[in-house]
Write a protein that holds these residues in place. Structure first.
Motif, short mmCIF file in Angstrom:
data_model
loop_
_atom_site.label_atom_id
_atom_site.label_comp_id
_atom_site.label_asym_id
_atom_site.label_seq_id
_atom_site.Cartn_x
_atom_site.Cartn_y
_atom_site.Cartn_z
N VAL A 52 -12.98 3.12 -1.83
CA VAL A 52 -12.40 1.82 -1.47
C VAL A 52 -12.65 0.80 -2.56
O VAL A 52 -11.75 0.03 -2.93
N MET A 76 -10.35 1.57 -5.55
CA MET A 76 -8.94 1.26 -5.24
C MET A 76 -8.70 -0.25 -5.24
O MET A 76 -7.68 -0.73 -5.76
N LEU A 77 -9.63 -1.00 -4.67
CA LEU A 77 -9.48 -2.45 -4.67
C LEU A 77 -9.56 -3.02 -6.08
O LEU A 77 -8.81 -3.92 -6.45
N PRO A 113 -0.25 2.69 -5.69
CA PRO A 113 -1.31 2.87 -4.69
C PRO A 113 -1.39 4.30 -4.15
O PRO A 113 -2.49 4.80 -3.89
N ALA A 157 -6.12 -7.92 2.34
CA ALA A 157 -5.16 -6.96 1.81
C ALA A 157 -4.01 -6.85 2.81
O ALA A 157 -3.98 -6.00 3.68
N MET A 209 0.81 -1.21 0.00
CA MET A 209 0.00 0.00 0.00
C MET A 209 0.84 1.26 0.00
O MET A 209 0.31 2.37 -0.11
N SER A 254 -9.83 8.16 -5.38
CA SER A 254 -10.63 8.65 -4.26
C SER A 254 -11.15 10.05 -4.53
O SER A 254 -12.28 10.39 -4.16
N LEU A 290 -5.08 0.11 -3.55
CA LEU A 290 -5.56 0.36 -2.19
C LEU A 290 -4.51 1.12 -1.38
O LEU A 290 -3.39 0.67 -1.21
N HIS A 291 -4.93 2.29 -0.91
CA HIS A 291 -4.07 3.14 -0.10
C HIS A 291 -4.96 3.74 0.99
O HIS A 291 -5.92 4.46 0.67
N GLY A 320 -4.39 5.71 -5.71
CA GLY A 320 -5.36 5.72 -4.62
C GLY A 320 -5.95 7.09 -4.40
O GLY A 320 -7.18 7.25 -4.26
#
Length: 344
Positions: free
Chosen positions: A109, A112-113, A75, A198, A70, A83, A118-119, A79
């Motif tokens: 979320v 990102m996934l 990410p 994760a 992450m 977002s 993902l961050h 990320g």
């Protein structure tokens, strides 16, 4: 009841004072220079408009745990970007309210996934956009992407300056070379997918941890075993002028994979492996293609010496020599693994 409350007590940390200072310095320099550069780009120094609050969380992560999946460049940049898109979309479609705040974080979320970005602080970016009533789509480019890219560049420079590897490739190295190593990269990949979490640790780190654990177990099993106790004493050897065709016949007839090449005083000067002969002219002599770089130990050396030699690289055999460097025996991977198996 005691066990329940003990679960809330953090485990002791092994981070020394030097590493803590490096982490603190990185976070300080990363945020300071990002703020200064973005301020120069914007032409004024009102922090509210060109430095995102969630970037502080990103700085803590990229400088404290640079090996985490992450904390890698994609990410961090991806990320925050995804977002920001989620936050702005919710502001435009729903407005500024509690529903918009919750949906923005949930959507961030999910994005990102889905895109392997993902961050954790990305969720903060989505929420920040809603609670700050931000609706300008240009906010994605500046400060979001500008902040994230600058922080990544500074993190790379800082970690290189302090001797730490960053970014870290999220790939798996080749399998451990010892025969008792019970998994390969595809096994580890499948296990991580089955775990379906994760993990805040790279797959390279997971593999390295398992390898170190197994090496520790091998060393424990080896105990007081010496190289002389596990070496093969009845050896087939050849001379430097032995032709490859003849050497190959010897290895195939006796089901062995390598032949020590000796001089007139029985001192090893090379090692000829079966796979060397299969790709060469059979009329050549052994001294033309033998491996002149080979591992050697003494019979009195602990067997753990062979562990480090055979665990990595292309080493498959270790020659055992006496005090006068004359050949006494040979240890193959199978010899070592057999000894460890019976020791366990």
């Amino acid at each position: 009841m005691k066990a329940f409350f003990e679960a809330f007590i953090p485990p002791p940390t092994r981070i020394d004072a030097r590493q803590r200072a490096i982490t603190m310095g990185g976070a300080f320099v990363g945020i300071l220079l990002t703020a200064v550069v973005c301020g120069l780009i914007e032409g004024h120094f009102d922090l509210k408009w060109w430095l995102m609050a969630p970037l502080g969380a990103s700085a803590a992560q990229v400088f404290a745990v640079p090996g985490s999946p992450m904390s890698q460049p994609w990410p961090i940049v991806g990320g925050h970007l995804l977002s920001a898109l989620a936050g702005l979309a919710c502001v435009h479609l729903i407005g500024v309210n509690s529903l918009s705040a919750g949906l923005a974080v949930g959507l961030a979320v999910m994005l990102m996934l889905s895109l392997r970005a993902l961050h954790p602080s990305g969720g903060g970016t989505a929420l920040f956009i809603v609670i700050s009533h931000t609706s300008d789509w240009h906010f994605i480019l500046f400060p979001v992407i500008a902040n994230a890219v600058l922080l990544v560049v500074l993190a790379i420079a800082w970690h290189r300056l302090t001797g730490q590897g960053y970014p870290q490739r999220q790939t798996i190295n080749g399998p451990h070379q010892l025969a008792l190593h019970r998994f390969n990269p595809s096994d580890l990949e499948a296990a991580l997918l089955t775990y379906n979490q994760a993990l805040d640790i790279s797959r390279e780190d997971v593999e390295k941890l398992i390898e170190l654990t197994e090496m520790q177990a091998y060393q424990r099993l080896a105990g007081e075993i010496t190289c002389g106790a596990i070496m093969s004493r009845k050896l087939r050897t050849i001379m430097p002028r032995t032709r490859l065709g003849e050497a190959e016949v010897i290895m195939l007839r006796h089901d062995i994979k390598a032949l020590p090449v000796l001089d007139d005083d029985r001192r090893p000067i090379g090692l000829l492996r079966l796979d060397d002969t299969s790709t060469s002219d059979r009329t050549l002599t052994a001294d033309k293609i033998m491996r002149q770089s080979f591992a050697r130990v003494k019979a009195t050396d602990p067997a753990t010496e062979c562990l480090h030699i055979l665990a990595r690289g292309d080493r498959r055999h270790v020659l055992v020599v006496d005090a006068d460097s004359r050949l006494e025996g040979l240890i193959s991977k199978s010899d070592l693994m057999r000894a460890l198996f019976h020791a366990g």
